[in-house]
Design a protein around this motif. Structure first.
Motif, PDB file in Angstrom:
ATOM      1  N   MET A   1      50.031  57.650  65.361  1.00  0.00           N
ATOM      2  CA  MET A   1      50.773  56.916  64.357  1.00  0.00           C
ATOM      3  C   MET A   1      50.304  57.371  62.981  1.00  0.00           C
ATOM      4  O   MET A   1      49.105  57.438  62.727  1.00  0.00           O
ATOM      5  CB  MET A   1      50.510  55.415  64.539  1.00  0.00           C
ATOM      6  CG  MET A   1      51.068  54.561  63.444  1.00  0.00           C
ATOM      7  SD  MET A   1      50.609  52.807  63.536  1.00  0.00           S
ATOM      8  CE  MET A   1      51.337  52.329  65.063  1.00  0.00           C
ATOM      9  N   ARG A   2      51.263  57.693  62.140  1.00  0.00           N
ATOM     10  CA  ARG A   2      50.919  58.082  60.770  1.00  0.00           C
ATOM     11  C   ARG A   2      50.493  56.852  59.971  1.00  0.00           C
ATOM     12  O   ARG A   2      50.914  55.730  60.252  1.00  0.00           O
ATOM     13  CB  ARG A   2      52.110  58.730  60.091  1.00  0.00           C
ATOM     14  CG  ARG A   2      52.487  60.063  60.712  1.00  0.00           C
ATOM     15  CD  ARG A   2      53.665  60.691  60.012  1.00  0.00           C
ATOM     16  NE  ARG A   2      54.777  59.730  60.012  1.00  0.00           N
ATOM     17  CZ  ARG A   2      55.845  59.828  59.263  1.00  0.00           C
ATOM     18  NH1 ARG A   2      55.981  60.827  58.434  1.00  0.00           N
ATOM     19  NH2 ARG A   2      56.797  58.928  59.322  1.00  0.00           N
ATOM     20  N   LEU A   3      49.658  57.073  58.986  1.00  0.00           N
ATOM     21  CA  LEU A   3      49.168  55.984  58.150  1.00  0.00           C
ATOM     22  C   LEU A   3      50.307  55.275  57.435  1.00  0.00           C
ATOM     23  O   LEU A   3      50.296  54.044  57.318  1.00  0.00           O
ATOM     24  CB  LEU A   3      48.137  56.521  57.152  1.00  0.00           C
ATOM     25  CG  LEU A   3      47.338  55.495  56.371  1.00  0.00           C
ATOM     26  CD1 LEU A   3      46.603  54.533  57.305  1.00  0.00           C
ATOM     27  CD2 LEU A   3      46.338  56.181  55.467  1.00  0.00           C
ATOM     28  N   THR A   4      51.319  56.025  56.992  1.00  0.00           N
ATOM     29  CA  THR A   4      52.457  55.391  56.321  1.00  0.00           C
ATOM     30  C   THR A   4      53.207  54.475  57.289  1.00  0.00           C
ATOM     31  O   THR A   4      53.675  53.413  56.881  1.00  0.00           O
ATOM     32  CB  THR A   4      53.414  56.439  55.734  1.00  0.00           C
ATOM     33  OG1 THR A   4      53.813  57.355  56.761  1.00  0.00           O
ATOM     34  CG2 THR A   4      52.771  57.199  54.594  1.00  0.00           C
ATOM     35  N   ASP A   5      53.312  54.875  58.556  1.00  0.00           N
ATOM     36  CA  ASP A   5      53.944  54.017  59.564  1.00  0.00           C
ATOM     37  C   ASP A   5      53.130  52.749  59.785  1.00  0.00           C
ATOM     38  O   ASP A   5      53.673  51.658  59.938  1.00  0.00           O
ATOM     39  CB  ASP A   5      54.115  54.764  60.893  1.00  0.00           C
ATOM     40  CG  ASP A   5      55.092  55.909  60.793  1.00  0.00           C
ATOM     41  OD1 ASP A   5      56.007  55.852  59.938  1.00  0.00           O
ATOM     42  OD2 ASP A   5      54.941  56.869  61.568  1.00  0.00           O
ATOM     43  N   PHE A   6      51.820  52.913  59.818  1.00  0.00           N
ATOM     44  CA  PHE A   6      50.936  51.757  59.999  1.00  0.00           C
ATOM     45  C   PHE A   6      51.172  50.726  58.899  1.00  0.00           C
ATOM     46  O   PHE A   6      51.376  49.541  59.171  1.00  0.00           O
ATOM     47  CB  PHE A   6      49.469  52.204  59.995  1.00  0.00           C
ATOM     48  CG  PHE A   6      48.504  51.060  60.016  1.00  0.00           C
ATOM     49  CD1 PHE A   6      48.115  50.502  61.214  1.00  0.00           C
ATOM     50  CD2 PHE A   6      48.016  50.518  58.835  1.00  0.00           C
ATOM     51  CE1 PHE A   6      47.233  49.425  61.244  1.00  0.00           C
ATOM     52  CE2 PHE A   6      47.147  49.442  58.853  1.00  0.00           C
ATOM     53  CZ  PHE A   6      46.755  48.891  60.051  1.00  0.00           C
ATOM     54  N   TRP A   7      51.145  51.182  57.645  1.00  0.00           N
ATOM     55  CA  TRP A   7      51.322  50.246  56.520  1.00  0.00           C
ATOM     56  C   TRP A   7      52.720  49.632  56.517  1.00  0.00           C
ATOM     57  O   TRP A   7      52.875  48.450  56.204  1.00  0.00           O
ATOM     58  CB  TRP A   7      51.017  50.928  55.190  1.00  0.00           C
ATOM     59  CG  TRP A   7      49.542  51.175  55.031  1.00  0.00           C
ATOM     60  CD1 TRP A   7      48.912  52.381  55.010  1.00  0.00           C
ATOM     61  CD2 TRP A   7      48.511  50.191  54.905  1.00  0.00           C
ATOM     62  NE1 TRP A   7      47.561  52.209  54.877  1.00  0.00           N
ATOM     63  CE2 TRP A   7      47.286  50.871  54.808  1.00  0.00           C
ATOM     64  CE3 TRP A   7      48.498  48.800  54.869  1.00  0.00           C
ATOM     65  CZ2 TRP A   7      46.063  50.216  54.675  1.00  0.00           C
ATOM     66  CZ3 TRP A   7      47.286  48.145  54.735  1.00  0.00           C
ATOM     67  CH2 TRP A   7      46.085  48.845  54.643  1.00  0.00           C
ATOM     68  N   ALA A   8      53.709  50.396  56.883  1.00  0.00           N
ATOM     69  CA  ALA A   8      55.071  49.853  56.952  1.00  0.00           C
ATOM     70  C   ALA A   8      55.158  48.752  58.007  1.00  0.00           C
ATOM     71  O   ALA A   8      55.766  47.704  57.769  1.00  0.00           O
ATOM     72  CB  ALA A   8      56.069  50.967  57.262  1.00  0.00           C
ATOM     73  N   ARG A   9      54.556  48.965  59.150  1.00  0.00           N
ATOM     74  CA  ARG A   9      54.565  47.939  60.206  1.00  0.00           C
ATOM     75  C   ARG A   9      53.803  46.694  59.777  1.00  0.00           C
ATOM     76  O   ARG A   9      54.230  45.578  60.034  1.00  0.00           O
ATOM     77  CB  ARG A   9      53.949  48.487  61.489  1.00  0.00           C
ATOM     78  CG  ARG A   9      54.809  49.474  62.208  1.00  0.00           C
ATOM     79  CD  ARG A   9      54.132  49.919  63.474  1.00  0.00           C
ATOM     80  NE  ARG A   9      54.878  50.985  64.109  1.00  0.00           N
ATOM     81  CZ  ARG A   9      54.766  51.296  65.375  1.00  0.00           C
ATOM     82  NH1 ARG A   9      53.923  50.644  66.153  1.00  0.00           N
ATOM     83  NH2 ARG A   9      55.477  52.275  65.891  1.00  0.00           N
ATOM     84  N   LEU A  10      52.652  46.908  59.125  1.00  0.00           N
ATOM     85  CA  LEU A  10      51.862  45.762  58.675  1.00  0.00           C
ATOM     86  C   LEU A  10      52.653  44.935  57.665  1.00  0.00           C
ATOM     87  O   LEU A  10      52.656  43.691  57.737  1.00  0.00           O
ATOM     88  CB  LEU A  10      50.542  46.250  58.069  1.00  0.00           C
ATOM     89  CG  LEU A  10      49.464  45.194  57.898  1.00  0.00           C
ATOM     90  CD1 LEU A  10      48.959  44.707  59.261  1.00  0.00           C
ATOM     91  CD2 LEU A  10      48.296  45.736  57.087  1.00  0.00           C
ATOM     92  N   GLU A  11      53.341  45.610  56.755  1.00  0.00           N
ATOM     93  CA  GLU A  11      54.152  44.899  55.768  1.00  0.00           C
ATOM     94  C   GLU A  11      55.339  44.190  56.412  1.00  0.00           C
ATOM     95  O   GLU A  11      55.700  43.090  55.999  1.00  0.00           O
ATOM     96  CB  GLU A  11      54.629  45.868  54.689  1.00  0.00           C
ATOM     97  CG  GLU A  11      53.514  46.319  53.779  1.00  0.00           C
ATOM     98  CD  GLU A  11      53.925  47.400  52.804  1.00  0.00           C
ATOM     99  OE1 GLU A  11      55.105  47.820  52.797  1.00  0.00           O
ATOM    100  OE2 GLU A  11      53.048  47.850  52.045  1.00  0.00           O
ATOM    101  N   GLN A  12      55.931  44.791  57.427  1.00  0.00           N
ATOM    102  CA  GLN A  12      57.039  44.133  58.125  1.00  0.00           C
ATOM    103  C   GLN A  12      56.556  42.890  58.870  1.00  0.00           C
ATOM    104  O   GLN A  12      57.255  41.882  58.915  1.00  0.00           O
ATOM    105  CB  GLN A  12      57.699  45.100  59.105  1.00  0.00           C
ATOM    106  CG  GLN A  12      58.511  46.172  58.439  1.00  0.00           C
ATOM    107  CD  GLN A  12      59.073  47.158  59.451  1.00  0.00           C
ATOM    108  OE1 GLN A  12      59.533  46.772  60.510  1.00  0.00           O
ATOM    109  NE2 GLN A  12      59.023  48.430  59.115  1.00  0.00           N
ATOM    110  N   ALA A  13      55.373  42.965  59.433  1.00  0.00           N
ATOM    111  CA  ALA A  13      54.848  41.845  60.211  1.00  0.00           C
ATOM    112  C   ALA A  13      54.344  40.700  59.327  1.00  0.00           C
ATOM    113  O   ALA A  13      54.526  39.533  59.667  1.00  0.00           O
ATOM    114  CB  ALA A  13      53.718  42.320  61.120  1.00  0.00           C
TER     115      ALA A  13
END
Length: 66
Positions: A1-13
């Motif tokens: 998982m890319r770091l940008t994907d990680f942050w996007a998921r965290l923000e969505q959650a």
């Protein structure tokens, strides 16, 4: 998982404002008593950190983001 994907998921959650607080302030036992930011800075793989977030907040992370 890319770091940008990680942050996007965290923000969505958790929402844009709360995601940063979760990452900086919440110590997770699943991460060995570290925060998300500390675990990432220590070189933990983003996928492992994301799994820890999902385990720590099972009711908060929707199934589509797991």
């Amino acid at each position: 998982m890319r770091l940008t994907d990680f942050w996007a998921r965290l923000e969505q959650a958790f929402g844009l404002g709360y995601a940063g607080s979760i990452a900086a302030d919440q110590v997770l036992t699943q991460l060995g008593g570290r925060t998300i930011e500390q675990a990432l800075a220590d070189g933990e793989p983003t996928a492992a950190v994301w799994r820890a977030v999902c385990a720590a907040y099972p009711d908060r992370v929707p199934p589509r983001l797991r």
